[in-house]
Every structure is written in structure tokens, then in C-alpha cells.
Design a protein around this motif. Structure first.
Motif, mmCIF file in Angstrom:
data_model
loop_
_atom_site.group_PDB
_atom_site.id
_atom_site.type_symbol
_atom_site.label_atom_id
_atom_site.label_comp_id
_atom_site.label_asym_id
_atom_site.label_seq_id
_atom_site.Cartn_x
_atom_site.Cartn_y
_atom_site.Cartn_z
ATOM 1 N N ASP A 111 9.578 0.913 -1.032
ATOM 2 C CA ASP A 111 8.974 1.713 0.033
ATOM 3 C C ASP A 111 8.331 0.811 1.089
ATOM 4 O OD1 ASP A 111 8.232 3.988 1.351
ATOM 5 O OD2 ASP A 111 6.766 4.667 -0.136
ATOM 6 N N HIS A 112 7.556 -0.178 0.656
ATOM 7 C CA HIS A 112 6.852 -1.042 1.612
ATOM 8 C C HIS A 112 7.778 -2.068 2.248
ATOM 9 C CE1 HIS A 112 3.376 0.768 -0.411
ATOM 10 N NE2 HIS A 112 2.766 0.547 0.744
ATOM 11 N N GLN A 113 8.814 -2.478 1.539
ATOM 12 C CA GLN A 113 9.820 -3.335 2.173
ATOM 13 C C GLN A 113 10.504 -2.583 3.310
ATOM 14 O OE1 GLN A 113 12.139 -4.454 -1.316
ATOM 15 N NE2 GLN A 113 11.442 -6.597 -1.121
ATOM 16 N N ALA A 114 10.769 -1.301 3.074
ATOM 17 C CA ALA A 114 11.391 -0.477 4.114
ATOM 18 C C ALA A 114 10.481 -0.371 5.336
ATOM 19 C CB ALA A 114 11.695 0.916 3.557
ATOM 20 N N GLU A 160 2.052 -6.812 3.906
ATOM 21 C CA GLU A 160 2.201 -8.208 3.505
ATOM 22 C C GLU A 160 1.873 -8.388 2.026
ATOM 23 O OE1 GLU A 160 0.777 -7.072 6.147
ATOM 24 O OE2 GLU A 160 1.198 -8.280 7.914
ATOM 25 N N ALA A 161 0.877 -7.633 1.547
ATOM 26 C CA ALA A 161 0.522 -7.727 0.134
ATOM 27 C C ALA A 161 1.673 -7.255 -0.755
ATOM 28 C CB ALA A 161 -0.733 -6.901 -0.145
ATOM 29 N N TRP A 162 2.368 -6.192 -0.329
ATOM 30 C CA TRP A 162 3.517 -5.707 -1.112
ATOM 31 C C TRP A 162 4.692 -6.689 -1.053
ATOM 32 C CZ3 TRP A 162 3.572 -2.426 -4.862
ATOM 33 C CH2 TRP A 162 2.578 -1.431 -4.936
ATOM 34 N N LEU A 163 4.833 -7.377 0.058
ATOM 35 C CA LEU A 163 5.885 -8.390 0.143
ATOM 36 C C LEU A 163 5.595 -9.529 -0.833
ATOM 37 C CD1 LEU A 163 6.482 -8.540 4.012
ATOM 38 C CD2 LEU A 163 7.880 -7.411 2.272
ATOM 39 N N GLU A 189 -3.980 -5.413 -6.162
ATOM 40 C CA GLU A 189 -4.491 -5.688 -4.812
ATOM 41 C C GLU A 189 -3.673 -4.953 -3.768
ATOM 42 O OE1 GLU A 189 -6.743 -7.545 -1.694
ATOM 43 O OE2 GLU A 189 -7.083 -6.923 -3.777
ATOM 44 N N ALA A 190 -2.323 -4.948 -3.916
ATOM 45 C CA ALA A 190 -1.472 -4.259 -2.944
ATOM 46 C C ALA A 190 -1.754 -2.764 -2.946
ATOM 47 C CB ALA A 190 -0.008 -4.535 -3.258
ATOM 48 N N ARG A 191 -1.932 -2.178 -4.140
ATOM 49 C CA ARG A 191 -2.221 -0.736 -4.207
ATOM 50 C C ARG A 191 -3.574 -0.420 -3.576
ATOM 51 N NH1 ARG A 191 0.476 -0.590 -9.954
ATOM 52 N NH2 ARG A 191 2.502 0.339 -9.399
ATOM 53 N N THR A 249 -6.014 2.517 0.715
ATOM 54 C CA THR A 249 -7.131 2.647 1.662
ATOM 55 C C THR A 249 -6.730 2.284 3.092
ATOM 56 O OG1 THR A 249 -7.838 0.401 1.077
ATOM 57 C CG2 THR A 249 -8.894 2.232 -0.088
ATOM 58 N N LEU A 250 -5.408 2.148 3.301
ATOM 59 C CA LEU A 250 -4.850 1.898 4.642
ATOM 60 C C LEU A 250 -5.445 0.657 5.295
ATOM 61 C CD1 LEU A 250 -4.750 5.561 6.028
ATOM 62 C CD2 LEU A 250 -2.869 4.230 5.063
ATOM 63 N N GLN A 251 -5.652 -0.367 4.501
ATOM 64 C CA GLN A 251 -6.213 -1.602 5.044
ATOM 65 C C GLN A 251 -5.136 -2.413 5.764
ATOM 66 O OE1 GLN A 251 -9.641 -2.494 4.737
ATOM 67 N NE2 GLN A 251 -9.601 -0.319 4.184
#
Length: 979
Positions: free
Chosen positions: A436-439, A412-415, A398-400, A405-407
């Protein structure tokens, strides 16, 4: 308090007391006046004082006190009916209705006593020769109250069938009761149809449309007519607020707040009326109030606000949860007393149904100042079992999907993935994406994490994404102001990714990521260039080259790749920004539009919001108002649910101002309302919200929605300040509010607001607004009966008009003072002063005409002179009383005729453009000649008016009115001549 020495003094005192606010103080004064009346030894004085006492009790929280004075009045009537005059006989029979309805509201009075009283009322009305309409209405009230629906229907039918006479309730009150019955039977639409004439102002009285507006709130919400409900609340609450006796209607407004998501305003309403919790004189309205208090408190508790402090009965602090329990117990205890008396469960059933209602609207913005709905942790509802959790692989997928798709909410999904992955052994690529997404989420504090992500990407065999992660870290550094350091940091990723791309060792997406980060860093340099609007040419050129390098790379590669399409769209927006920095606004407009279109085309409309907003600002600067409106609408549409409250408020406010400027006040008001709501949601109520309310009030005023506008403007004033919003906004708000209050007949309050605005404007370099406000304040003071103060204000305005060289304003202030002198009989002016002021007004016009060469100015001044002569004539004609001696009347009319004839001549000089004003003056002169017994002269004037309208348009209302009046005058004069 001075004693009452005669009957006239008693009547004056009772009339004065009737004008006082409802409540115990007025009731106490009525009791004192009854004691004074008894000292006069005049039976009619006691009768009138008892009637006055009964009336003030009925319209107060001490309704239970009215039975004693009525019993005494009835006994006096039975013993000595000759002591009652015609008015008091009528009043005695009228208040029989108050007794029957009042008894219903007192549960200690047995139902048998009420039925006996109803029979007594029917008997006495029959003896007095009155229709049974009021009796059947009273019977209907009893039957519907106890739940005898069959009897209620019969009485309702008989009520409507009976003839209306002097004992029938006024049309407005009857329609309210009839509509309330339709609501009771589940026919909301029919009720609103019945109430229409009251809501539209055709029928009114001392308590209508107050109660109809209140009663209409819930039906309107149930029918989905939320805008009307909002308007009725703002308009109706303003009427109910000062009237202590209207606790039931007040309860309807509290209920509306609970049902429409306006809980905070509901609390404000409760805080305004602390006595309503405990006033015991009218148990029926007490039950209604406590029922809606329960409803509101239960709603707050449901929202997780049960521990919030709320207004409640005096003597202790209350939380919402505590007050909910207390009010429910008290309400049901009252309902039980009524049901025990009535022998049914009707009252209790209705109370429970009212307390247990569900909200009808999630949140209905009202436009008035509000603290906003307070928030706290929601109440945890019990669930059948634990909600199933997604496994880590599902969370990763889901996070990917969201990030690819830049949604919105991808970070938040990666967190969520990171939390789920704690203690789990993951592949290097998975760990790289998490880091990467935490950063990204941490901003400047995440720069080191970008480096960690790059290491993990390299470990996972993706060197291109490793360079992209380092490039993202460089851009975040630029955002902190370290542009030079960021440029140095991005040099290696830039060279590295291009080398990889040339070798085919990485893809377009990774290369575009690095190039876009570099372009963003260079754009930060453009924005932070110390030269401001004219940045260094090399800086602009470097940035433009970097942007075009991105566009060249992604050109032809976007296809279905949302990320690459977004790079291209962002590149167009960057070129637009560079064009703007270079002074080419028209190119910037074209490129911002291109960027927005590209984002929407890629399925990323929320990214277009920023650029549509920029486009709107530029279009407005270029004078393209239609494009400004389009862009703002597009920004709101594209933002959808993802727009945060501050941005949504700004966009709505800008669109409101644009629409208002285009004359579309109704639509502008809708957007200003949204702006006020979202400002409050954003916590910007005192700043942006106050400005939105200022605008909203102005748009409502332009639609003639005076009461709504007044509520909104009064709500805006506490937050408006010269420091934040400018003193112009403060003055304009007070000015508009004064206009609203004037239209509502609240002249003293209007004068106060206008004087406050004038005091601020007094310090401005340009004094026209000061003069106008002083003049308007004078008008309000005059209407409020403050004649001396009005004369002073007109004098002040006149001095200001003179200093500004504004002859029209000066002349009008002089004329107003003249009328005031005549009507108010000011001690230092009187008729002689009025004559002098009108003469001075004429002299000012004539003097100005002597020194002007501009034809348009001459025309306007000539018209002003004509109106002054006309008003002078009218003033002189009204200066003598009908009972004055004939010589005095004739002298005044002769002088009036001289001035009116002069007005005719002046208007005639203006030609066809002034035909209506000339003929009006001609007819006024004709009527004066008729009063002076000169029928031939009057007839000649009438014929002159008819001649002036030969061949004129019969569809013109003024033409028809002038002809009709002229024909009437001519006929009367010909009849006199024939005699």
C-alpha cells in the motif's frame, strides 16, 4: 604620454594619478612622474614626486617598494632641509609611521633594525616638537606583533595618554587599532563599542570604515549578532572591492563567508582577486589571505567538496583539497619566517588558530545572488563501530505509528520496512501495508500495486481496507486526468464499503477512507471542468454531496483518531474550494480557516499550511490585509521544518510584500531576505530569487541602508529579465540602484543606471517614468562633472515634461539647466543663457496660472513661481566674483534683490501655509539690502520676519532658526545705523 614641462603640470599629473585605481599601473605612472620631475631641476618637484611615489606604493600590493623613495627623501632632508616646504616637512614626518608598520610586514627586515628605526622616529619627532602619541602607537604595533604583551599593554596605555597632535593617526584609524587589540585580548564587545563612532560615520578616512567593517565581522558572529555581521559584510565588501591594497580586509570577508555557511560566496570572492594568491609585496597581508583560503578550503573538504574545482594561483587547475594543502604550506612557511625574525611563535600560533576555526553560523542568508552551497556525498567520518540497526519488528512498529498519526516521512518509514523485509516471510497484513505505501510512493506507476495491496488486505481478513486501497488507486488515476475512469473504478469500492459498514463488518476509518477518495475524485472533476470559473452545477452538486457524506460519517467519531479528524478537516477545505468555485469568496475564507484550525487542533499543523496560504490569497483579494498577514505567518509557523524550500520562499516573499505595503520595511526586508535564501536553496535563484532580491533591495533602500541595498540590487540585475519578471521590475531595480549609488556619491554609476532605466521606459505608452528618470540622470551627470551631458539630459527631460503637460517638472528642468550654465560655464550658455532659462521658467509658471481654475493647482503653481523667483535671485547674486568691480557687483545684487522681493510677494499671496518660505526669501532680500548698504530696509525686513513669528511655537526648529537669523541681521543693521 606627453612630457611634463613645468611644476604646475607635474602637480596636475600627480593629482590625476592619485585618483586612479590602486595597483601596479598607478605605481608605474608615479615612477614615470618622478623621472619627469628630475628633469625640471627643481628640488621641491623631486621631493613632491618622491612623496607621491611613496604614497601610491604604500596603498598597493607593492608595499615593499616604498622604502627606497623614503630613504632618498630622508637623505635630502638631512642634507638640504631648506628645500622642503611646510607641507612636505609634515609629510616626511608623517610617513615615518608607514615605515615602521611597513617593516613589520616584511619578515626579511631584522627586528633589531625595526627597533632602531623606532628609536630614530622617536628622536626625530622629539626634535620636531611632536607629541609621542604616534611613537607609542608604533611601539605598540611592534610589541603586539611579536607577542610581548606586557610591553604592548604599556605602550597602549602611553599611546592613549599622550596628546593628540598633527602626527597622530586620524580618529578612525586609531579606533580601528584600539578595537583590534581588544579583539586580540578576547574582548569582542569592547572592540565593537570602540568602533561604534567609525561604524556610525562620525569618524572616516580613505580606508575607514572599510577596515573596521571587515574587522567587526568575526566578533559580531561570535557574539551572535548575525544580522549586523551580514550588514557589515555587504556594506564593507563594497568599499574594499576596488582597493587593491586592502588584501587583509578582503581576507576578513572571505573568512566571514567560511564561518557563516557562505562557502559559495567565498569562492566568488577568491575568483575576483586571483593576484592576491601570489602578490609578494606585502607578506603580512599575504599570510592573512592564505590563512583564510586554507580555512575556506578545509571547510569545503569537510562538506564533502574536496574534489570541487576552485579558484587558485594561476598556472594550473585546483581542487579544494589541493588548494587547502598548498595554502596551508605557504601560510605556515610565511608565518615561520616572521617567527624566526621575531624570536617567538606568535605569528604562527595566530595563523594556525585562524585556519582551524569552526563555523560560527550554520548558514547565514546574505540576500545577494549565490550559486547556493554545492552538494555532494558527505565525507564519511570514521566511527567506533557499525551503527546498530533496528530489527524488522521495530521498523514495522515505527512505520505504523507514523502512518496511523499521519506524520511526515511515514512513506519513507514503510520503504525502510520494505528493504528490511526482503527475503523475510511476513504475514499478509504486513505485506499489504508495505505494498500500500509503496504504491503511494510511486504515484501513477503504483496503481497496480494498490490492487495487490487490496488482495493482501482481503487475504489478511480486512475487506474494508481492501476497498480503501482500491479507492486510493482510483484517486491516483483521477490525478492522471482520467476522472471518468476513476469514477467508474471507485463505484464498486464505494458500494462495497458502505455495505460492510452497514453490517458492522468494517470500521469508520475504512469507510471514511473510501468516501474521501471518492470525494477527491469528484473534486478533480470540479478542477478539470472545461467551464473554468463556472463549473457545471451538477458537477459542483455531486462533489458537495460527496464531501458532506464524508463529514456526516466522521462527525462524532473523531475523538482521538487523528485520521478521522484529518478527514473532517479536509472536508471543510473541500467545501471552501467549492464555495470559491461558486463565487462565494467570503464563505471560502471562513471554511478554509475552519479547516486550518481543525488540522492544528488534531496535531497536524503541517497540513494547515496549504489552506492558510489559500486563505491569505483570498483575504488579500477581499482587502483584508491584516488577515492576509496573519494567515501567511500561520502558514510559516505551521509548516515548521517540513516546508519545502520553494513553498517557504513563496510564503516569505508574499509576507514581505504585505508587510512592505503596510509600511513595515525593516520586517519586510527580513522576510525578503529569507525568500531570497530559500529560492536559492530550491534552485530558483534566477527566477523567484531574483524577484526576492529586487524586493529586498527596495526595502533596504526605504530604510536608508544604501550600500546594502546597492549590493543586493546589483546582485539581482543579472537574473532579472523582461520576459520572466516584466520590464517594470527591471526599470524599478535600476531606478532604485541609481538612487542608492547617488546617496553613496557614486554619481557616474548612478547616471548610468538611471539612463539605462530611462531607455527602457522610453518605449512605454505612459512617459512620466521616462521623464522622471531622464531628470534624475541629469542630476547624476551634473554631480559627476559631466556638465554637457547633464545639460542634454535636462533638455530631454524638459521636452518630456512639456509633452506631458507637467509644468512643475518642466520648470525644475529649466532651473537646473540655469544653475548648470552658471556653475559649469557651458560654452553655449554662460550667464546670459542662465538668465534666459530662469526667465523661461518664470514664464512657464505664469502661463500655466493663466489657464487653470483649480485652486489646489493654482496654489502649487504659485509656490513653484515663488521658488523660481527665489532661485533666480540667488543665481544672480552668485554670478559675480568677489574680486569683480563694485559696479558689476552692485548691478548683480540689484537684479537679485528684484527677483527675491518678487519671491516674497508671491509667497505672501499663499498666506500662512507658506510662512517659512516667505520668511526665508525675506531674510535673503534683507541680506542683499545690507550688501547694498541699505541698513534701514534690511532692518525692516528683519523686523517683519520677527513679527511673522510672534506667538509661534518655540519647539519648531525652523521658527528658531528664522528668529535667530532675523535677530542677527537686525543687530548688525542697528550697529551700522548707530555708526
Amino acid at each position: 604620454m606627453t612630457g611634463i614641462t613645468d611644476f604646475d603640470a607635474l602637480r596636475r599629473a600627480m593629482a590625476e594619478n592619485s585618483e586612479e585605481p590602486e595597483g601596479p599601473a598607478r605605481n608605474a605612472r608615479a615612477e614615470q612622474l618622478l623621472a619627469e620631475a628630475e628633469k625640471l631641476d627643481i628640488p621641491l618637484a623631486v621631493i613632491e614626486a618622491l612623496g607621491h611615489q611613496l604614497k601610491v606604493y604604500n596603498y598597493s600590493s607593492e608595499k615593499d617598494k616604498m622604502f627606497v623613495p623614503f630613504a632618498r627623501l630622508l637623505r635630502m632632508w638631512d642634507e638640504r632641509p631648506e628645500d622642503f616646504d611646510e607641507y612636505e616637512i609634515h609629510s616626511l614626518h608623517w610617513v615615518f609611521k608607514w615605515m615602521s608598520s611597513g617593516m613589520l610586514g616584511q619578515p626579511h627586515i631584522p627586528l633589531a633594525s625595526i627597533e632602531k628605526w623606532l628609536a630614530e622616529m622617536e628622536h626625530r619627532y622629539r626634535l620636531a616638537g611632536h607629541s609621542e602619541r604616534a611613537v607609542r602607537s608604533a611601539e605598540f604595533s611592534v610589541a603586539s606583533h611579536v607577542g610581548d604583551l606586557a610591553r604592548a599593554d604599556r605602550a597602549y596605555t602611553a599611546w592613549l595618554a599622550a596628546d593628540r597632535d598633527t602626527m597622530a593617526d586620524c580618529h578612525a584609524c586609531e579606533l580601528h587599532s584600539q578595537g583590534a587589540w581588544q579583539v586580540e585580548r578576547g574582548r569582542d564587545a569592547e572592540a565593537l563599542d570602540l568602533w561604534g563612532p567609525v561604524l556610525e560615520g562620525e569618524f572616516t578616512c580613505a580606508h575607514e570604515p572599510h577596515t573596521v567593517l571587515a574587522s567587526s565581522l568575526a566578533p559580531l558572529l561570535r557574539l551572535g549578532r548575525a544580522d549586523e555581521a551580514r550588514a557589515h559584510h555587504l556594506r564593507g565588501f563594497r568599499l574594499v572591492r576596488p582597493m587593491e591594497s586592502m588584501r587583509g580586509a578582503y581576507a576578513d570577508h572571505v573568512e566571514f563567508c567560511a564561518l557563516s555557511g557562505n562557502e559559495a560566496r567565498g569562492l566568488e570572492l577568491l575568483a575576483e582577486r586571483p593576484a592576491y594568491f601570489t602578490d609578494s609585496g606585502n607578506p603580512r597581508s599575504g599570510l592573512e589571505f592564505l590563512s583564510v583560503v586554507t580555512l575556506l578550503m578545509d571547510r569545503l573538504t569537510e562538506l564533502g567538496l574536496g574534489d570541487q574545482r576552485v579558484p587558485g594561483p594561476a598556472g594550473r587547475p585546483w581542487t579544494a583539497r589541493e588548494l587547502a594543502a598548498h595554502a596551508r604550506v605557504e601560510a605556515l612557511a610565511l608565518a615561520a619566517r616572521f617567527d624566526e625574525r621575531n624570536g617567538t611563535t606568535r605569528v604562527g600560533d595566530r595563523a594556525r588558530a585562524r585556519m582551524d576555526q569552526r563555523p560560527l553560523v550554520e548558514r547565514l542568508p546574505l540576500g545577494v545572488r549565490s550559486a547556493g552551497r554545492p552538494t555532494t556525498a558527505p565525507v564519511t567520518e570514521p566511527t567506533p563501530g557499525p551503527a546498530p540497526e533496528k530489527d524488522l519488528s521495530a521498523l514495522l512498529a515505527e512505520a505504523r505509528r507514523l502512518s496511523d498519526t499521519l506524520q511526515p516521512h511515514a512513506v519513507e518509514a514503510w520503504l525502510a520496512v520494505a528493504r528490511a523485509a526482503e527475503g523475510v516471510e511476513l504475514a499478509a497484513l504486513d505485506r499489504a501495508e508495505i505494498a500500500d505505501h509503496q504504491a503511494m510512493d510511486r504515484g501513477p506507476e503504483g496503481i497496480a500495486l494498490f490492487e495487490r495491496a487490496a488482495e493482501l488486505y482481503a487475504e489478511a481478513g480486512d475487506p474494508g481496507e481492501a476497498w480503501a486501497a482500491r479507492a486510493r488507486g482510483a484517486y491516483v488515476r483521477a490525478l492522471t486526468g482520467e476522472v471518468d475512469e476513476a469514477l467508474a473504478a471507485i463505484a464498486e469500492p464505494y458500494d462495497g464499503v458502505l455495505a460492510l459498514y452497514a453490517e458492522g463488518a468494517t470500521g469508520v476509518r475504512q469507510a471514511a477512507g473510501v468516501l474521501m477518495s471518492r470525494a477527491r475524485v469528484l473534486m478533480r472533476g470540479v478542477h478539470e471542468d472545461p467551464s473554468g470559473d463556472s463549473p457545471d452545477g451538477e458537477v459542483l452538486a455531486a462533489a458537495e454531496a460527496a464531501v458532506r457524506e464524508v463529514l456526516a460519517l466522521v462527525d462524532g467519531h473523531t475523538g482521538d483518531d487523528v485520521r478521522l479528524a484529518a478527514r473532517g478537516a479536509e472536508g471543510q477545505a473541500m467545501l471552501a474550494e467549492l464555495a470559491l468555485r461558486g463565487g462565494d469568496a467570503e464563505t471560502a475564507v471562513r471554511l478554509f480557516a475552519k479547516a486550518s484550525t481543525a488540522f492544528v487542533g488534531a496535531g497536524l499543523p503541517w497540513f494547515a499550511v496549504e489552506y492558510e496560504a489559500r486563505l491569505a490569497g483570498l483575504a488579500h483579494q477581499l482587502g483584508d490585509i491584516a488577515e492576509t498577514e496573519r494567515a501567511l505567518r500561520a502558514a510559516l509557523e505551521h509548516g515548521g521544518p517540513y516546508l519545502e524550500a520553494p513553498g517557504r520562499a513563496q510564503l516569505h516573499l508574499q509576507l514581505a510584500e504585505v508587510l512592505g505595503g503596510r509600511g513595515r520595511a525593516q520586517e519586510a526586508a527580513e522576510h525578503a531576505l529569507e525568500a531570497a535564501h530559500w529560492s536559492d536553496e530550491a534552485g530558483e535563484g534566477p527566477t523567484l530569487g531574483a524577484w526576492a532580491r529586487h524586493q529586498l533591495g527596495g526595502f533596504l533602500l526605504r530604510q536608508g541602508r544604501w550600500a546594502e541595498a546597492a549590493e543586493v540590487l546589483e546582485s539581482a540585475l543579472p537574473d532579472l529579465s523582461a520576459e520572466t519578471h516584466g520590464d517594470g521590475a527591471v526599470v524599478q531595480t535600476k531606478w532604485w540602484l541609481g538612487d542608492c549609488l547617488s546617496e553613496l556619491g557614486e554619481h557616474r554609476a548612478a547616471a548610468e543606471r538611471r539612463l539605462q532605466a530611462a531607455e527602457i521606459a522610453r518605449h512605454w505608452p505612459e512617459q512620466h517614468d521616462h521623464a522622471t528618470l531622464a531628470h534624475l540622470a541629469a542630476e547624476s551627470l551634473g554631480h559627476a562633472g559631466l556638465h554637457t551631458e547633464a545639460d542634454q539630459a535636462y533638455t530631454r527631460a524638459g521636452d518630456l515634461w512639456r509633452s506631458l503637460g507637467n509644468v512643475h517638472g518642466l520648470v525644475r528642468s529649466l532651473r537646473a539647466r540655469a544653475w548648470l550654465a552658471l556653475r559649469a560655464d557651458l560654452a553655449d550658455l554662460g550667464l546670459d543663457g542662465a538668465r534666459e532659462l530662469m526667465s523661461a521658467a518664470i514664464e512657464e509658471c505664469e502661463a500655466a496660472l493663466l489657464v487653470t481654475d483649480d485652486e489646489e493647482t493654482r496654489q502649487r503653481l504659485t509656490g513653484e513661481l515663488g521658488h523660481t523667483h527665489r532661485q533666480f535671485g540667488e543665481l544672480l547674486a552668485r554670478s559675480v566674483a568677489e574680486e569683480a568691480e563694485d559696479t558689476a557687483i552692485q548691478g548683480a545684487f540689484e537684479d537679485a534683490l528684484t527677483q527675491t522681493a518678487e519671491a516674497v510677494a508671491v509667497f505672501a499671496a499663499l498666506g500662512e501655509g507658506a510662512v517659512h518660505t516667505r520668511t526665508a526669501a525675506e531674510l535673503a532680500a534683507g541680506w542683499l539690502e545690507a550688501d547694498l548698504s541699505r541698513p534701514a530696509d534690511a532692518a525692516a525686513r528683519a523686523r517683519g520676519v520677527l513679527k511673522a513669528y510672534e506667538g509661534a511655537d518655540d519647539g519648531d526648529e525652523t521658527v528658531r532658526a528664522r528668529r535667530a537669523e532675523a535677530e542677527q541681521l537686525l543687530q548688525l543693521m542697528e550697529e551700522q545705523t548707530d555708526k
